[in-house]
Motif scaffolding. Structure first.
Motif, PDB file in Angstrom:
ATOM      1  N   ARG A 221       4.491   0.833   4.491  1.00 15.60           N
ATOM      2  CA  ARG A 221       3.706   1.996   4.054  1.00 15.60           C
ATOM      3  C   ARG A 221       3.169   2.826   5.217  1.00 15.60           C
ATOM      4  O   ARG A 221       3.060   4.048   5.105  1.00 15.60           O
TER       5      ARG A 221
ATOM      6  N   LEU B 209       3.944  -5.365   4.188  1.00 11.95           N
ATOM      7  CA  LEU B 209       3.365  -4.308   3.357  1.00 11.95           C
ATOM      8  C   LEU B 209       2.916  -3.123   4.204  1.00 11.95           C
ATOM      9  O   LEU B 209       3.247  -1.964   3.909  1.00 11.95           O
TER      10      LEU B 209
ATOM     11  N   THR C 203      -4.273  -0.003  -0.892  1.00 15.20           N
ATOM     12  CA  THR C 203      -3.429  -0.933  -0.144  1.00 15.20           C
ATOM     13  C   THR C 203      -4.204  -2.185   0.229  1.00 15.20           C
ATOM     14  O   THR C 203      -3.686  -3.307   0.122  1.00 15.20           O
TER      15      THR C 203
ATOM     16  N   GLU D 175      -4.548  -4.270  -2.902  1.00 16.18           N
ATOM     17  CA  GLU D 175      -3.277  -4.905  -3.237  1.00 16.18           C
ATOM     18  C   GLU D 175      -3.003  -6.094  -2.316  1.00 16.18           C
ATOM     19  O   GLU D 175      -2.550  -7.160  -2.773  1.00 16.18           O
TER      20      GLU D 175
END
Length: 259
Positions: A53, A49, A5, A8
């Protein structure tokens, strides 16, 4: 999942930084403290994001965090553009940096420099890497053989003498001292052995959390500016290859005693 993560997030940020570089809207948060719409858009992307998540995690980031807001055990520390002044002037020395801190300790980190396509990553206990290759700090063991780096806060106009005096102390003792304008890249470069040591006072958590983990996992040492245990909340950092840590700390403490 956590490291993926972080990777990203910073690589997405890098793409946004490059895409927006030619049409920046620059504002002032202070006399010399700049912000662009890309800083804000990147942080909004990151918050979305993480919210999707890890909805039970909190975020500490430069543009939209509220001072004193509650932080969960899992806290993401994020700088959407570290080196905004460089970025706003078209100087390609900037990055995005993300770390996850658990109980105040960074456990994963990613820093991405889109201008050089360099992705620095680290995971506590697992090492640090640059584009997948292991990182290791330098072997310099004397200040005269060391390339150092530092930075100045946005409040430098108010009290430059103390900062310049310490800069001068190191300038007299080291091979050279640099000032690049991105604390996270300074730390990444210590981890990569490009710099031998970095010091800076008056930093925020998002300026150093990710980079500190990189240095530690590459075999270096981090403390606060006074030589105590490092915490991204303490506002200062000394990060070195370990071999010159004591002598750099002595220079800082000696200057502090003369104030």
């Amino acid at each position: 999942m956590f490291l993926a993560t972080a990777i990203e997030a910073v690589t997405r940020a890098g793409a946004m930084q490059l895409a927006g570089a030619d049409h920046l809207h620059v504002e002032k948060k202070g006399a010399i403290d700049l912000v662009t719409q890309i800083d804000r858009e990147v942080e909004q992307m990151f918050r979305a994001l993480i919210g999707e998540r890890f909805p039970d995690h909190t975020i500490l980031a430069e543009e939209y965090s509220i001072e004193g807001e509650r932080q969960a055990r899992h806290c993401w520390v994020f700088d959407p553009v570290d080196g905004t002044t460089n970025y706003a002037h078209g100087l390609p020395i900037y990055c995005s940096a993300a770390s996850l801190e658990i109980d105040g300790q960074p456990v994963v980190a990613a820093i991405y420099d889109p201008s050089r396509r360099e992705l620095f990553t680290a995971e506590r206990g697992q090492g640090a890497w640059l584009n997948g290759a292991p990182l290791s700090v330098s072997s310099a063991d004397a200040l005269i053989d060391s390339l150092l780096v530092t930075g100045f806060p946005y409040t430098v106009h108010a009290d430059p003498d103390e900062l310049l005096a310490l800069f001068g102390d190191f300038l007299k003792r080291a091979r050279a001292v640099r000032r690049l304008g991105s604390a996270q890249l300074d730390l990444a470069y210590v981890a990569a052995g490009r710099f031998d040591g970095f010091w800076e006072m008056h930093l925020k958590p998002w300026d150093m959390s990710a980079g500190a983990l990189l240095v530690e996992e590459a075999g270096g040492v981090t403390t606060d500016g006074a030589g105590g245990a490092f915490s991204s909340r303490k506002g200062s950092i000394l990060a070195t290859n370990g071999r010159i840590h004591q002598v750099m700390g002595d220079v800082i403490r000696s200057r502090n005693r003369t104030k």
